[in-house]
Motif scaffolding. Structure first.
Motif, PDB file in Angstrom:
ATOM      1  N   SER A   4       0.571   3.966  -2.887  1.00  8.50           N
ATOM      2  CA  SER A   4       0.093   5.318  -2.580  1.00  8.50           C
ATOM      3  C   SER A   4       1.088   6.384  -3.055  1.00  8.50           C
ATOM      4  CB  SER A   4      -0.176   5.460  -1.084  1.00  8.50           C
ATOM      5  OG  SER A   4       1.006   5.279  -0.323  1.00  8.50           O
ATOM      6  N   PHE A  60      -4.880   8.538   3.335  1.00  5.65           N
ATOM      7  CA  PHE A  60      -4.449   8.918   1.989  1.00  5.65           C
ATOM      8  C   PHE A  60      -5.529   9.763   1.310  1.00  5.65           C
ATOM      9  CE2 PHE A  60      -4.734   8.055  -2.563  1.00  5.65           C
ATOM     10  CZ  PHE A  60      -3.481   8.472  -2.997  1.00  5.65           C
ATOM     11  N   TRP A  72       0.827  -1.205   0.000  1.00  3.27           N
ATOM     12  CA  TRP A  72       0.000   0.000   0.000  1.00  3.27           C
ATOM     13  C   TRP A  72       0.867   1.263   0.000  1.00  3.27           C
ATOM     14  CZ3 TRP A  72      -4.017   2.450  -1.379  1.00  3.27           C
ATOM     15  CH2 TRP A  72      -4.302   3.704  -0.839  1.00  3.27           C
ATOM     16  N   ILE A  77      -6.025   3.942   4.110  1.00  2.16           N
ATOM     17  CA  ILE A  77      -6.650   4.437   2.871  1.00  2.16           C
ATOM     18  C   ILE A  77      -7.377   5.747   3.134  1.00  2.16           C
ATOM     19  CG2 ILE A  77      -8.411   3.928   1.129  1.00  2.16           C
ATOM     20  CD1 ILE A  77      -7.661   0.957   1.444  1.00  2.16           C
TER      21      ILE A  77
END
Length: 404
Positions: free
Chosen positions: A194, A236, A190, A233
């Motif tokens: 990202s 982000f 991740w 998430i």
């Protein structure tokens, strides 16, 4: 008289000529063939050497950060391909218009969490909103995959390949290589995804003058396996909104994971949009188009399903063999059984819980009142998909999930 000249020797028969012919021309032909074949092999080798470099160079050229970023940018520019919905479905212009504003905000100020109970037609509405103009929008739906594989599957939807992202590339972005490699999965994948996603988003915005959109559907599947990745998430999504870099839209399939979403500080920058049930009139029209007679359709909507698609689809099948009363009894028994599993003897339910359900039967109740009477743990269980008794709404209210 002089003697006659001797007669000329007869010409050799064809059968006698062939051995000599074969010897001469066979030698020439063999030599030519050998030269041609050798030349051909040399040319092929040269061609291969020219166009197929060694593995190291091939990987460097086809998996370099620049090439990967270009592929991801092209994926956003093309947009996700959403297949046509072939069967009859209810037109929902208000829901589509709302979602299109979510997908293409006039000004990016926050990220969006789209909620809607299981079976309300939420994913179909999202698909229809994207289908109208998918340019700049990548859609990914989380399925029941193992949590560690989720970033990899999302990366595939984004045309992302992590090979050859060097230590120098990461350092240019203020990240040490060991920060990525030392993290456990799924966070290692991740973090890298990202970082690259931010670069692609910046390229898209610079080129087109507005942010791209990333839609992640069914994020409740992530929450069920552990909220940490979901919170990453969300962080982000919040940062991307703060920088007006990328419009992130998270879609959740039931209200049971809302406490997990709200547990993240990033939720302060999220707005909630709801896709609700269709109207009773639309629900009746839906059943009529599926062959249900009008009287049964009106009763089934009024007494059982309301505008919940998952129940309407079930009714289309069951009304071929059962009456509305028989179907209602089945749902009644199922709901009563679900409550028994949660409460035990229903006759022993405490007065606050009983009175709360009575109020819910009359209409929406504020979340604070319901959670105080039922307790947060019980409330979450009633929101869960397999129980399906309570429904959450963005105005901080709870209602009963359906008519039955």
């Amino acid at each position: 008289m002089s003697a006659a000249a001797p007669a000329a020797a007869p010409a050799a028969a064809p059968a006698q000529q062939q051995p000599a012919f074969r010897r001469v021309f066979g030698f020439i032909g063999g030599a030519v063939a050998k030269v041609v074949s050798t030349t051909f092999i040399v040319l092929v080798v040269a061609l291969v050497a020219r166009h197929v470099p060694d593995d190291k160079n091939t990987i460097a050229k086809t998996h370099s950060p620049e090439v990967v970023l270009a592929r991801m940018l092209a994926r956003f520019e093309a947009g996700s391909v959403i297949p046509r919905f072939e069967k009859y479905h209810v037109s929902r212009p208000d829901a589509i218009a709302m979602l299109q504003k979510v997908l293409r905000p006039a000004r990016l100020k926050d990220y969006t969490v789209v909620i809607g109970e299981v079976g309300c037609g939420k994913t179909t509405a999202v698909h229809n909103a994207i289908r109208a103009n998918s340019t700049g929008i990548v859609y990914h739906i989380v399925k029941s995959e193992v949590l560690v594989s989720m970033p990899g599957l999302l990366a595939r939807s984004l045309a992302f390949e992590p090979n050859q992202f060097t230590e120098g590339y990461l350092k240019d972005r203020g990240v040490e290589l060991d920060e990525v490699t030392s993290a456990a999965e799924p966070f290692r994948s991740w973090v890298l995804l990202s970082l690259i996603l931010r670069d692609v988003a910046q390229q898209f915005k610079t080129k087109h003058g507005h942010p791209a959109t990333l839609v992640i559907d069914a994020v409740d599947e992530i929450a069920q396996q552990g909220p940490a990745l979901l919170h990453a998430i969300q962080d982000f999504a919040k940062a991307a909104a703060d920088e007006q870099l990328l419009n992130v839209v998270l879609v959740t399939c039931d209200g049971s994971n809302l406490p997990e979403l709200k547990a993240s500080s990033a939720m302060t920058r999220a707005r909630i949009a709801e896709v609700s049930d269709i109207t009773d009139e639309q629900a009746v029209d839906f059943l009529l188009h599926r062959g249900v007679n009008e009287d049964a359709a009106k009763r089934a909507v009024a007494e059982i399903a309301g505008g919940r698609f998952v129940l309407l689809n079930s009714l289309v099948f069951e009304l071929q063999f059962k009456t509305v009363d028989q179907i209602f009894l089945k749902f009644h028994i199922g709901t009563r059984g679900a409550l028994r599993r949660l409460f035990g003897d229903l006759a022993q339910i405490s007065p606050p819980v009983s009175s709360t359900f009575c109020r819910l039967c009359r209409g929406a109740q504020h979340v604070d009142d319901v959670e105080e009477a039922l307790g947060l743990d019980l409330t979450k269980k009633l929101l869960a998909t397999h129980i399906n008794i309570l429904a959450y709404h963005p105005n901080d209210t709870y209602t009963l999930h359906s008519r039955h």
